[in-house]
Design a protein around this motif. Structure first.
Motif, short mmCIF file in Angstrom:
data_model
loop_
_atom_site.label_atom_id
_atom_site.label_comp_id
_atom_site.label_asym_id
_atom_site.label_seq_id
_atom_site.Cartn_x
_atom_site.Cartn_y
_atom_site.Cartn_z
N PRO A 6 0.81 -1.22 0.00
CA PRO A 6 0.00 0.00 0.00
C PRO A 6 0.84 1.27 0.00
O PRO A 6 0.37 2.34 -0.40
CB PRO A 6 -0.82 -0.13 1.30
N GLU A 7 2.13 1.14 0.42
CA GLU A 7 3.01 2.32 0.47
C GLU A 7 3.20 2.95 -0.91
O GLU A 7 3.50 4.14 -1.02
CB GLU A 7 4.39 1.94 1.04
N LEU A 8 3.04 2.15 -1.97
CA LEU A 8 3.23 2.66 -3.32
C LEU A 8 2.11 3.58 -3.75
O LEU A 8 2.28 4.43 -4.62
CB LEU A 8 3.36 1.51 -4.32
N GLY A 9 0.94 3.41 -3.17
CA GLY A 9 -0.20 4.24 -3.55
C GLY A 9 -0.56 4.06 -5.02
O GLY A 9 -0.96 5.01 -5.71
N LEU A 10 -0.44 2.84 -5.54
CA LEU A 10 -0.65 2.58 -6.96
C LEU A 10 -2.10 2.82 -7.36
O LEU A 10 -3.03 2.40 -6.67
CB LEU A 10 -0.26 1.13 -7.28
N GLN A 11 -2.29 3.51 -8.48
CA GLN A 11 -3.62 3.77 -9.02
C GLN A 11 -3.78 3.06 -10.36
O GLN A 11 -2.80 2.77 -11.04
CB GLN A 11 -3.83 5.28 -9.22
N ARG A 12 -5.03 2.79 -10.75
CA ARG A 12 -5.27 2.15 -12.04
C ARG A 12 -4.71 2.99 -13.18
O ARG A 12 -4.23 2.46 -14.19
CB ARG A 12 -6.78 1.94 -12.24
N SER A 13 -4.70 4.30 -13.00
CA SER A 13 -4.20 5.20 -14.04
C SER A 13 -2.68 5.10 -14.21
O SER A 13 -2.13 5.58 -15.20
CB SER A 13 -4.59 6.64 -13.72
N ASP A 14 -2.00 4.48 -13.22
CA ASP A 14 -0.55 4.29 -13.32
C ASP A 14 -0.19 3.11 -14.21
O ASP A 14 0.98 2.91 -14.55
CB ASP A 14 0.06 4.04 -11.93
N CYS A 15 -1.17 2.31 -14.58
CA CYS A 15 -0.91 1.07 -15.31
C CYS A 15 -1.32 1.19 -16.77
O CYS A 15 -2.28 1.88 -17.10
CB CYS A 15 -1.67 -0.09 -14.66
N LEU A 16 -0.59 0.50 -17.63
CA LEU A 16 -0.90 0.45 -19.05
C LEU A 16 -1.14 -0.99 -19.48
O LEU A 16 -0.35 -1.87 -19.16
CB LEU A 16 0.26 1.03 -19.88
N GLU A 17 -2.23 -1.23 -20.16
CA GLU A 17 -2.49 -2.55 -20.74
C GLU A 17 -2.46 -2.39 -22.25
O GLU A 17 -3.17 -1.54 -22.80
CB GLU A 17 -3.84 -3.09 -20.29
N THR A 18 -1.63 -3.18 -22.90
CA THR A 18 -1.45 -2.99 -24.34
C THR A 18 -1.06 -4.30 -25.00
O THR A 18 -0.77 -5.29 -24.32
CB THR A 18 -0.37 -1.91 -24.61
N SER A 19 -1.06 -4.32 -26.32
CA SER A 19 -0.64 -5.52 -27.06
C SER A 19 0.88 -5.57 -27.09
O SER A 19 1.57 -4.58 -26.81
CB SER A 19 -1.19 -5.46 -28.49
N TRP A 20 1.41 -6.74 -27.47
CA TRP A 20 2.87 -6.88 -27.52
C TRP A 20 3.48 -5.92 -28.52
O TRP A 20 4.47 -5.24 -28.23
CB TRP A 20 3.27 -8.32 -27.87
N VAL A 21 2.90 -5.83 -29.73
CA VAL A 21 3.51 -4.98 -30.76
C VAL A 21 3.48 -3.51 -30.34
O VAL A 21 4.42 -2.76 -30.60
CB VAL A 21 2.82 -5.20 -32.14
N LYS A 22 2.41 -3.09 -29.65
CA LYS A 22 2.36 -1.71 -29.16
C LYS A 22 3.36 -1.49 -28.03
O LYS A 22 3.87 -0.39 -27.85
CB LYS A 22 0.95 -1.35 -28.73
N SER A 23 3.64 -2.54 -27.28
CA SER A 23 4.63 -2.40 -26.20
C SER A 23 6.02 -2.14 -26.76
O SER A 23 6.84 -1.48 -26.13
CB SER A 23 4.63 -3.64 -25.30
N THR A 24 6.31 -2.69 -27.96
CA THR A 24 7.63 -2.45 -28.56
C THR A 24 7.80 -0.97 -28.91
O THR A 24 8.90 -0.44 -28.84
CB THR A 24 7.84 -3.30 -29.83
N VAL A 25 6.70 -0.32 -29.28
CA VAL A 25 6.74 1.12 -29.57
C VAL A 25 7.00 1.89 -28.28
O VAL A 25 7.83 2.80 -28.23
CB VAL A 25 5.40 1.58 -30.21
N TYR A 26 6.33 1.47 -27.21
CA TYR A 26 6.49 2.14 -25.91
C TYR A 26 7.92 1.99 -25.40
O TYR A 26 8.55 2.96 -24.97
CB TYR A 26 5.50 1.53 -24.90
N TRP A 27 8.48 0.76 -25.47
CA TRP A 27 9.83 0.53 -24.96
C TRP A 27 10.90 1.15 -25.85
O TRP A 27 12.05 1.31 -25.43
CB TRP A 27 10.09 -0.97 -24.79
N ALA A 28 10.53 1.51 -27.08
CA ALA A 28 11.47 2.20 -27.96
C ALA A 28 11.56 3.68 -27.63
O ALA A 28 12.33 4.41 -28.25
CB ALA A 28 11.07 2.00 -29.41
N GLY A 29 10.75 4.12 -26.66
CA GLY A 29 10.84 5.50 -26.21
C GLY A 29 9.81 6.44 -26.80
O GLY A 29 9.86 7.65 -26.55
N PHE A 30 8.85 5.89 -27.58
CA PHE A 30 7.81 6.74 -28.14
C PHE A 30 6.70 6.95 -27.12
O PHE A 30 6.49 6.14 -26.23
CB PHE A 30 7.23 6.10 -29.41
#
Length: 211
Positions: A6-30
């Motif tokens: 609970p110390e993290l105070g994580l919210q649903r808005s902190d999380c991203l759900e995406t497809s694998w191919v879209k994750s490659t775009v995200y991890w490439a820094g876009f």
């Protein structure tokens, strides 16, 4: 996460759900939401430079170690740490059953990526950021695996040993081979001798054919 950390105070808005191919775009820094069409560009529009290293952990990092980790993270700034949990099914498979040997006894694998861009100095700043990456790696040495200090082959790191370009010396390869493959390295060298005896396919950290 909220029940156990609970110390993290994580919210649903902190999380991203995406497809694998879209994750490659995200991890490439876009930016999140960028079209996957950017993957068709032979030269990426945004250039993120980085140096990645990895570690395996067989014991819990003590509190003072986490404090040290936090201090270095804050000091370096441009660094990402990803911790992948192991255990479960990973523990049930013998390390000699497949080429991938890092199984039972590992709590997690960590990836450290120090990154920079053109605005941080580009290529001219490379030496400074690579030195910061090595400093981070040295800081975590007391808590990581040892004898050998294991690494994940997916995150190739020439700092842990490499051959000269165009050469694949077995004695040199044993150094990085033990870190990537543990006791499976010599078996892989034997397989290499059967599949590619002339060592046509090689790089600075490839597996040489066992003579």
């Amino acid at each position: 996460m909220n029940a156990n950390l609970p110390e993290l105070g994580l919210q649903r808005s902190d999380c991203l759900e995406t497809s694998w191919v879209k994750s490659t775009v995200y991890w490439a820094g876009f930016a999140n939401g960028t079209s996957i069409d950017v993957l068709l560009n032979s030269v990426p529009a945004n250039t993120m430079l980085y140096k990645t290293k990895s570690d395996y952990y067989k014991a819990v990092i003590p509190e003072h170690g986490l404090e040290t980790l936090w201090e270095v993270l804050m000091d370096i700034g441009n660094v990402i740490v990803i911790m992948n949990p192991y255990g479960g099914r990973m523990d049930e498979i013998s390390e000699s059953e497949t080429a991938f040997a890092h199984r039972g006894g590992n709590f997690f694998m960590a990836q450290y990526t120090v990154h920079w861009s053109e605005s941080d100095g580009g290529i001219s700043a490379e030496g400074r950021y690579v030195d910061l990456s090595r400093r981070f790696f040295r800081t975590m040495a007391p808590y990581a695996s040892s004898n050998p200090r294991a690494a994940l082959v997916n995150y190739r790191d020439l700092d842990i040993g490499s051959n000269e370009s165009g050469e694949t010396d077995l004695e040199v390869a044993k150094g990085y081979g033990a870190k990537y493959f543990k006791n499976n390295f010599m078996r892989l060298a034997g397989a290499k001798a059967m599949i590619d005896p002339e060592n046509f396919f090689k790089n600075e950290q490839s597996i040489p054919p066992l003579k």
